[in-house]
Design a protein around this motif. Structure first.
Motif, PDB file in Angstrom:
ATOM      1  N   THR A 100      18.338   1.070   2.208  1.00  0.00           N
ATOM      2  CA  THR A 100      16.789   1.046   2.898  1.00  0.00           C
ATOM      3  C   THR A 100      15.687   1.211   1.984  1.00  0.00           C
ATOM      4  O   THR A 100      15.635   2.090   1.057  1.00  0.00           O
ATOM      5  CB  THR A 100      16.753   2.128   4.048  1.00  0.00           C
ATOM      6  OG1 THR A 100      17.948   2.065   4.999  1.00  0.00           O
ATOM      7  CG2 THR A 100      15.406   2.154   4.739  1.00  0.00           C
ATOM      8  N   ARG A 129      11.364   0.780   1.209  1.00  0.00           N
ATOM      9  CA  ARG A 129      10.066   1.419   1.458  1.00  0.00           C
ATOM     10  C   ARG A 129       9.271   0.100   1.075  1.00  0.00           C
ATOM     11  O   ARG A 129       8.995  -0.006  -0.368  1.00  0.00           O
ATOM     12  CB  ARG A 129       9.569   2.599   1.221  1.00  0.00           C
ATOM     13  CG  ARG A 129       8.115   2.863   1.366  1.00  0.00           C
ATOM     14  CD  ARG A 129       7.912   4.202   1.109  1.00  0.00           C
ATOM     15  NE  ARG A 129       6.632   4.367   0.867  1.00  0.00           N
ATOM     16  CZ  ARG A 129       5.504   3.966  -0.255  1.00  0.00           C
ATOM     17  NH1 ARG A 129       5.950   3.603  -1.260  1.00  0.00           N
ATOM     18  NH2 ARG A 129       4.324   4.309  -0.051  1.00  0.00           N
ATOM     19  N   GLU A 149       6.462  -0.358   5.755  1.00  0.00           N
ATOM     20  CA  GLU A 149       7.629  -0.875   6.557  1.00  0.00           C
ATOM     21  C   GLU A 149       9.123  -0.449   5.779  1.00  0.00           C
ATOM     22  O   GLU A 149       8.998  -0.635   4.648  1.00  0.00           O
ATOM     23  CB  GLU A 149       7.587  -2.152   6.827  1.00  0.00           C
ATOM     24  CG  GLU A 149       8.610  -2.680   7.834  1.00  0.00           C
ATOM     25  CD  GLU A 149       8.475  -4.305   7.973  1.00  0.00           C
ATOM     26  OE1 GLU A 149       9.342  -4.657   8.866  1.00  0.00           O
ATOM     27  OE2 GLU A 149       7.538  -5.011   7.492  1.00  0.00           O
ATOM     28  N   HIS A 150       9.879   0.101   6.541  1.00  0.00           N
ATOM     29  CA  HIS A 150      11.311   0.472   5.930  1.00  0.00           C
ATOM     30  C   HIS A 150      12.186  -0.519   6.407  1.00  0.00           C
ATOM     31  O   HIS A 150      12.331  -0.970   7.658  1.00  0.00           O
ATOM     32  CB  HIS A 150      11.699   1.838   6.456  1.00  0.00           C
ATOM     33  CG  HIS A 150      10.728   2.817   5.730  1.00  0.00           C
ATOM     34  ND1 HIS A 150       9.607   3.252   6.411  1.00  0.00           N
ATOM     35  CD2 HIS A 150      11.181   3.547   4.663  1.00  0.00           C
ATOM     36  CE1 HIS A 150       9.015   4.226   5.667  1.00  0.00           C
ATOM     37  NE2 HIS A 150      10.011   4.421   4.557  1.00  0.00           N
ATOM     38  N   ASP A 179      16.181  -2.465   6.069  1.00  0.00           N
ATOM     39  CA  ASP A 179      17.570  -2.415   5.741  1.00  0.00           C
ATOM     40  C   ASP A 179      17.950  -3.575   4.885  1.00  0.00           C
ATOM     41  O   ASP A 179      17.822  -4.706   5.565  1.00  0.00           O
ATOM     42  CB  ASP A 179      18.712  -2.253   6.773  1.00  0.00           C
ATOM     43  CG  ASP A 179      18.503  -0.716   7.390  1.00  0.00           C
ATOM     44  OD1 ASP A 179      17.923   0.145   6.769  1.00  0.00           O
ATOM     45  OD2 ASP A 179      18.513  -0.896   8.601  1.00  0.00           O
ATOM     46  N   ASP A 208      11.574   4.156  -4.024  1.00  0.00           N
ATOM     47  CA  ASP A 208      11.472   3.299  -2.934  1.00  0.00           C
ATOM     48  C   ASP A 208      12.549   2.630  -2.299  1.00  0.00           C
ATOM     49  O   ASP A 208      12.412   1.789  -1.420  1.00  0.00           O
ATOM     50  CB  ASP A 208      10.398   2.247  -3.290  1.00  0.00           C
ATOM     51  CG  ASP A 208       9.040   2.519  -3.572  1.00  0.00           C
ATOM     52  OD1 ASP A 208       8.481   3.596  -2.986  1.00  0.00           O
ATOM     53  OD2 ASP A 208       8.349   2.091  -4.329  1.00  0.00           O
ATOM     54  N   ARG A 241      21.986   3.550   2.371  1.00  0.00           N
ATOM     55  CA  ARG A 241      22.320   3.715   3.663  1.00  0.00           C
ATOM     56  C   ARG A 241      23.742   4.554   3.718  1.00  0.00           C
ATOM     57  O   ARG A 241      24.558   4.429   3.254  1.00  0.00           O
ATOM     58  CB  ARG A 241      22.327   2.470   4.572  1.00  0.00           C
ATOM     59  CG  ARG A 241      20.922   1.955   4.802  1.00  0.00           C
ATOM     60  CD  ARG A 241      21.231   0.668   5.464  1.00  0.00           C
ATOM     61  NE  ARG A 241      21.252  -0.498   4.922  1.00  0.00           N
ATOM     62  CZ  ARG A 241      21.919  -1.579   5.227  1.00  0.00           C
ATOM     63  NH1 ARG A 241      22.384  -1.695   6.548  1.00  0.00           N
ATOM     64  NH2 ARG A 241      22.054  -2.579   4.461  1.00  0.00           N
TER      65      ARG A 241
END
Length: 114
Positions: A65, A67, A76-77, A79, A110, A114
């Motif tokens: 994930t 940033r 915004e984050h 995947d 950043d 996951r």
């Protein structure tokens, strides 16, 4: 003076360049032609300096994930996957109409697994 030193001096000589490119607005760039494109403010140039950078390929790519700080749309984050790393920088894929290219170097702060 050695020949290569004369050539180098000639390249750096800037007399008579006043008002040349520094006082004029820049020509239209890629962000001016497509209103959807945005700069990513936390993007990095990579682990450089090239060509001495040591890159490591991630086999298989690692789900992460990230940033992303967009020029107009703020934080915004997303995947995605990380494919390479070097030093403190990670290469991730990004598919978004706001970005022209499908990859992006980010600082490791950043990027999170996951």
């Amino acid at each position: 003076m050695p020949r290569h030193a004369q050539q180098f001096e000639r390249v750096l000589h800037t007399a008579g360049m006043a008002g040349f490119a520094f006082d004029n607005p820049p020509p239209p760039g890629p962000f001016d032609e497509d209103p959807h494109l945005q700069r990513i403010l936390n993007a990095k140039e990579g682990p450089g300096p090239w060509p001495n950078a040591v890159l490591h390929r991630l086999h298989p790519p690692v789900p992460v994930t990230v940033r992303v700080v967009w020029e107009r749309d703020d934080v915004e984050h997303l995947d995605t996957i990380a494919t390479d790393w070097g030093g403190l920088h990670v290469l991730v894929t990004i598919t978004d109409r706001r970005r022209r290219f499908g990859f992006l170097w980010l600082h490791c702060d950043d990027v999170g697994r996951r």
